[in-house]
Design a protein around this motif. Structure first.
Motif, short mmCIF file in Angstrom:
data_model
loop_
_atom_site.label_atom_id
_atom_site.label_comp_id
_atom_site.label_asym_id
_atom_site.label_seq_id
_atom_site.Cartn_x
_atom_site.Cartn_y
_atom_site.Cartn_z
N ALA A 1 -10.35 13.15 -2.80
CA ALA A 1 -9.35 12.23 -3.36
C ALA A 1 -9.98 10.89 -3.70
CB ALA A 1 -8.21 12.03 -2.36
N PRO A 2 -9.60 10.31 -4.84
CA PRO A 2 -10.07 8.96 -5.16
C PRO A 2 -9.32 7.93 -4.32
CG PRO A 2 -8.59 9.75 -6.87
CD PRO A 2 -8.77 10.88 -5.90
N VAL A 3 -10.00 6.86 -3.93
CA VAL A 3 -9.38 5.78 -3.17
C VAL A 3 -9.81 4.43 -3.73
CG1 VAL A 3 -9.13 7.06 -0.99
CG2 VAL A 3 -11.23 5.80 -1.43
N ALA A 4 -8.92 3.45 -3.60
CA ALA A 4 -9.24 2.05 -3.88
C ALA A 4 -9.51 1.38 -2.54
CB ALA A 4 -8.08 1.39 -4.61
N SER A 5 -10.01 0.17 -2.56
CA SER A 5 -10.34 -0.48 -1.30
C SER A 5 -9.12 -0.70 -0.41
CB SER A 5 -11.05 -1.82 -1.55
OG SER A 5 -10.19 -2.69 -2.25
N ASP A 6 -7.93 -0.84 -1.01
CA ASP A 6 -6.72 -1.07 -0.22
C ASP A 6 -5.90 0.19 0.02
OD1 ASP A 6 -5.85 -0.75 -2.82
OD2 ASP A 6 -4.54 -2.50 -2.80
N THR A 7 -6.43 1.37 -0.32
CA THR A 7 -5.72 2.63 -0.09
C THR A 7 -5.63 2.91 1.41
OG1 THR A 7 -6.50 3.55 -2.18
CG2 THR A 7 -5.73 5.12 -0.51
N VAL A 8 -4.42 3.17 1.90
CA VAL A 8 -4.24 3.56 3.30
C VAL A 8 -4.66 5.02 3.44
CG1 VAL A 8 -2.56 3.89 5.16
CG2 VAL A 8 -2.38 1.90 3.66
N VAL A 9 -5.61 5.26 4.34
CA VAL A 9 -6.14 6.62 4.53
C VAL A 9 -5.69 7.24 5.84
CG1 VAL A 9 -8.13 6.22 3.04
CG2 VAL A 9 -8.32 5.78 5.51
N GLY A 10 -5.04 6.45 6.69
CA GLY A 10 -4.56 6.96 7.96
C GLY A 10 -3.94 5.85 8.79
N LEU A 11 -3.53 6.23 10.01
CA LEU A 11 -2.92 5.29 10.95
C LEU A 11 -3.59 5.45 12.31
CD1 LEU A 11 0.86 6.08 10.31
CD2 LEU A 11 -0.38 4.11 9.47
N VAL A 12 -3.69 4.35 13.06
CA VAL A 12 -4.11 4.42 14.45
C VAL A 12 -2.95 3.88 15.27
CG1 VAL A 12 -5.71 3.63 16.22
CG2 VAL A 12 -6.57 4.23 13.95
N GLU A 13 -2.46 4.70 16.19
CA GLU A 13 -1.33 4.32 17.03
C GLU A 13 -1.84 3.88 18.40
OE1 GLU A 13 1.31 5.01 20.32
OE2 GLU A 13 0.09 6.69 19.69
N VAL A 14 -1.38 2.70 18.81
CA VAL A 14 -1.72 2.15 20.13
C VAL A 14 -0.41 1.67 20.75
CG1 VAL A 14 -3.06 0.46 21.41
CG2 VAL A 14 -3.94 1.35 19.26
N PHE B 1 1.79 1.18 15.15
CA PHE B 1 1.00 1.90 14.16
C PHE B 1 0.27 0.91 13.27
CE2 PHE B 1 4.14 4.80 15.67
CZ PHE B 1 3.48 6.02 15.71
N ASN B 2 -1.04 1.09 13.17
CA ASN B 2 -1.90 0.20 12.39
C ASN B 2 -2.51 0.97 11.23
OD1 ASN B 2 -2.13 -2.22 14.39
ND2 ASN B 2 -2.36 -0.38 15.62
N ASP B 3 -2.30 0.46 10.01
CA ASP B 3 -2.88 1.10 8.83
C ASP B 3 -4.40 1.04 8.88
OD1 ASP B 3 -0.34 1.54 7.84
OD2 ASP B 3 -0.42 -0.09 6.38
N VAL B 4 -5.03 2.11 8.41
CA VAL B 4 -6.47 2.13 8.21
C VAL B 4 -6.68 2.22 6.70
CG1 VAL B 4 -8.63 3.34 8.64
CG2 VAL B 4 -6.87 3.28 10.42
N GLU B 5 -7.34 1.22 6.14
CA GLU B 5 -7.59 1.19 4.69
C GLU B 5 -9.01 1.64 4.41
OE1 GLU B 5 -6.60 -2.71 3.30
OE2 GLU B 5 -4.45 -2.34 3.51
N ALA B 6 -9.22 2.13 3.20
CA ALA B 6 -10.53 2.64 2.81
C ALA B 6 -11.61 1.55 2.86
CB ALA B 6 -10.48 3.27 1.42
N GLY B 7 -11.28 0.35 2.40
CA GLY B 7 -12.24 -0.75 2.44
C GLY B 7 -13.23 -0.75 1.28
N VAL B 8 -13.23 0.31 0.49
CA VAL B 8 -14.14 0.42 -0.64
C VAL B 8 -13.53 1.42 -1.63
CG1 VAL B 8 -15.53 2.28 0.37
CG2 VAL B 8 -16.58 0.74 -1.27
N ALA B 9 -13.81 1.23 -2.91
CA ALA B 9 -13.34 2.18 -3.92
C ALA B 9 -14.34 3.32 -4.03
CB ALA B 9 -13.20 1.47 -5.27
N GLY B 10 -13.82 4.51 -4.20
CA GLY B 10 -14.68 5.69 -4.35
C GLY B 10 -13.90 6.97 -4.18
N ARG B 11 -14.55 7.97 -3.60
CA ARG B 11 -13.94 9.29 -3.41
C ARG B 11 -14.19 9.72 -1.96
NH1 ARG B 11 -12.57 12.69 -7.26
NH2 ARG B 11 -13.77 11.50 -8.74
N VAL B 12 -13.14 10.26 -1.31
CA VAL B 12 -13.26 10.73 0.07
C VAL B 12 -14.25 11.90 0.09
CG1 VAL B 12 -12.08 11.73 2.06
CG2 VAL B 12 -10.93 10.00 0.66
#
Length: 80
Positions: free
Chosen positions: A30-43, A47-58
């Protein structure tokens, strides 16, 4: 292409989807942008969003849905 590791910002439980019946945020290829949410970490029910941080492809997903993770653990790799 360079590879970029997406790491967990916190220790907790990693989720690949927003709800049990929802589609995963991303799949390999999948293509992603730096601000694309790719998952969540629950503590502690937060729930905290995890963003890609870089544009590219998973390129690779290294953690399964619902798996415990440590802070700094690599969750996914993106080809940037």
């Amino acid at each position: 292409m360079a590879q970029h590791d997406i790491v967990s910002p916190l220790p907790g439980t990693f989720y690949r989807r927003s709800a049990p019946d929802a589609a995963p945020y991303v799949e390999p290829g999948a293509p992603v942008a730096s601000d694309t949410v790719v998952g969540l970490v629950e503590v502690m029910k937060q729930f905290n969003d995890v963003e890609a941080g870089v544009a590219g492809r998973v390129a690779e997903i290294l953690v399964e849905d619902g798996e415990p993770v440590d802070a700094g653990q690599v969750l996914m790799r993106v080809e940037a």
